[in-house]
Design an enzyme around this catalytic site. Structure first.
Site, PDB file in Angstrom:
ATOM      1  N   HIS A 188       0.834  -1.205   0.000  1.00  0.00           N
ATOM      2  CA  HIS A 188       0.000   0.000   0.000  1.00  0.00           C
ATOM      3  C   HIS A 188       0.865   1.249   0.000  1.00  0.00           C
ATOM      4  CE1 HIS A 188      -2.789   2.895   2.228  1.00  0.00           C
ATOM      5  NE2 HIS A 188      -3.442   2.615   1.114  1.00  0.00           N
ATOM      6  N   ARG A 189       0.787   2.008  -1.088  1.00  0.00           N
ATOM      7  CA  ARG A 189       1.650   3.180  -1.281  1.00  0.00           C
ATOM      8  C   ARG A 189       3.125   2.783  -1.149  1.00  0.00           C
ATOM      9  NH1 ARG A 189      -1.935   7.252   2.627  1.00  0.00           N
ATOM     10  NH2 ARG A 189      -3.943   6.413   1.948  1.00  0.00           N
ATOM     11  N   GLU A 246       0.500  -0.529  -4.726  1.00  0.00           N
ATOM     12  CA  GLU A 246      -0.658   0.330  -4.908  1.00  0.00           C
ATOM     13  C   GLU A 246      -0.190   1.768  -4.780  1.00  0.00           C
ATOM     14  OE1 GLU A 246      -3.997   2.854  -3.338  1.00  0.00           O
ATOM     15  OE2 GLU A 246      -2.043   2.375  -2.445  1.00  0.00           O
ATOM     16  N   ASP A 271      -1.289   6.241  -5.788  1.00  0.00           N
ATOM     17  CA  ASP A 271      -2.349   7.218  -6.051  1.00  0.00           C
ATOM     18  C   ASP A 271      -1.865   8.265  -7.042  1.00  0.00           C
ATOM     19  OD1 ASP A 271      -4.178   6.424  -3.611  1.00  0.00           O
ATOM     20  OD2 ASP A 271      -2.153   6.646  -2.812  1.00  0.00           O
ATOM     21  N   HIS A 276      -0.978  10.854  -2.530  1.00  0.00           N
ATOM     22  CA  HIS A 276      -2.321  10.466  -2.091  1.00  0.00           C
ATOM     23  C   HIS A 276      -3.276  11.635  -1.925  1.00  0.00           C
ATOM     24  CE1 HIS A 276      -5.473   9.497   0.881  1.00  0.00           C
ATOM     25  NE2 HIS A 276      -5.522   8.352   0.226  1.00  0.00           N
ATOM     26  N   GLU A 331      -4.523   4.021  -8.416  1.00  0.00           N
ATOM     27  CA  GLU A 331      -5.788   4.598  -7.965  1.00  0.00           C
ATOM     28  C   GLU A 331      -5.913   6.022  -8.479  1.00  0.00           C
ATOM     29  OE1 GLU A 331      -8.252   6.044  -4.009  1.00  0.00           O
ATOM     30  OE2 GLU A 331      -6.643   4.577  -3.738  1.00  0.00           O
ATOM     31  N   LYS A 357      -7.223   9.541  -8.212  1.00  0.00           N
ATOM     32  CA  LYS A 357      -7.714  10.381  -7.115  1.00  0.00           C
ATOM     33  C   LYS A 357      -8.519  11.552  -7.687  1.00  0.00           C
ATOM     34  CE  LYS A 357      -6.855   9.793  -3.397  1.00  0.00           C
ATOM     35  NZ  LYS A 357      -7.503   8.987  -2.343  1.00  0.00           N
ATOM     36  N   ASP A 400       0.197  -1.981   4.373  1.00  0.00           N
ATOM     37  CA  ASP A 400       1.320  -1.081   4.616  1.00  0.00           C
ATOM     38  C   ASP A 400       2.601  -1.839   4.938  1.00  0.00           C
ATOM     39  OD1 ASP A 400      -0.131   1.334   4.334  1.00  0.00           O
ATOM     40  OD2 ASP A 400      -0.795   1.260   6.426  1.00  0.00           O
TER      41      ASP A 400
END
Length: 245
Positions: free
Chosen positions: A7-8, A34, A36, A49, A109, A111, A229
């Site tokens: 995640h990120r 992943e 953003d 993000h 993703e 945004k 994470d």
């Protein structure tokens, strides 16, 4: 096998949405990352993000009010002071070119739920196709209108619906939108929803799963992927379960 997505990147131990974080996720054995995407004043696709840069960088204000040159001057080490001077806001092309070399899956993703970025879908898809990464990238968003637009632009890239909770028969909803996957918050990822989604050929990837017991539960329920994470921890737990099997 359940895939592990960072995640990120590996945001539990590294500054989120930076190359340092993505590299750490890869080194930890993650199957994917992943990230953003927002857009700068001069139309550059950047990986960050929040709609503002206040939380994760040394700057302040909205992403779309800066050119990329201006944005790149800020430090993006967030709360990880040990990386001060080593972390910047990357461009999407920078991350994708790196990921292509590493053969790691990328969940992009969009945004665009709060700020409307004109042409965001088209720009992202054009870049993915230019790099021949159609089969290596998943596009997700909480903005489901945007996902439908993505599908109109290209039918060759997987899209996935992001949502928090309470979506009735989400696998059916996904099919109506032409989506290939659903990305629910882990609260909404019951055993029944996981089973029905997979039985209906809809991938289910849950976010953001950091608790050991919950990771093990989702692994046992054969969830398509876990977005976490702490990819290094999730990879170890998956390896331990596979050795026991």
């Amino acid at each position: 096998m359940t895939n592990i997505f960072g995640h990120r990147g590996a945001a539990g131990h590294y500054p989120e949405n930076t190359m340092i974080s993505f590299m750490a996720a890869y080194e930890a054995g993650a199957d994917g990352i992943e990230l953003d995407v927002q857009m700068t004043k001069d139309g550059e696709l950047v990986v960050i993000h929040d709609e503002t840069i206040d939380r994760t960088t040394t700057g302040a204000g909205y992403v779309h009010t800066y050119t990329y040159k201006e944005l790149s001057r800020f430090d993006a080490s967030y709360t990880f002071s040990q990386y001060k001077g080593k972390a910047t806001v990357p461009t999407l092309i920078e991350v994708l070119e790196w990921a292509k070399q590493k053969n790691i899956i990328v969940n992009v993703e969009l945004k665009n739920g709060i700020i409307h970025y004109p042409g965001l879908e088209e720009k992202v898809i054009h870049l993915i196709e230019k790099l021949n990464m159609n089969k290596q990238v998943i596009i997700s968003s909480f903005n489901h209108y945007s996902l439908v637009e993505c599908k109109k632009i290209s039918n060759n890239i997987e899209i996935a619906i992001l949502y928090m909770e309470g979506l009735y028969q989400p696998w059916e909803y996904a099919k109506r939108l032409g989506a290939d996957g659903i990305h629910p918050h882990f609260y909404a990822a019951t055993r029944e929803i996981i089973t029905n989604s997979i039985n209906n050929d809809v991938a289910i990837r849950t976010f953001t799963v950091n608790d050991d017991k919950l990771i093990q539960q989702l692994l046992n329920n054969q969830c398509s992927a876990i977005i976490t994470d702490f990819p290094e921890k999730a990879v170890k737990l998956r390896d331990m379960l596979s050795r026991k099997a």
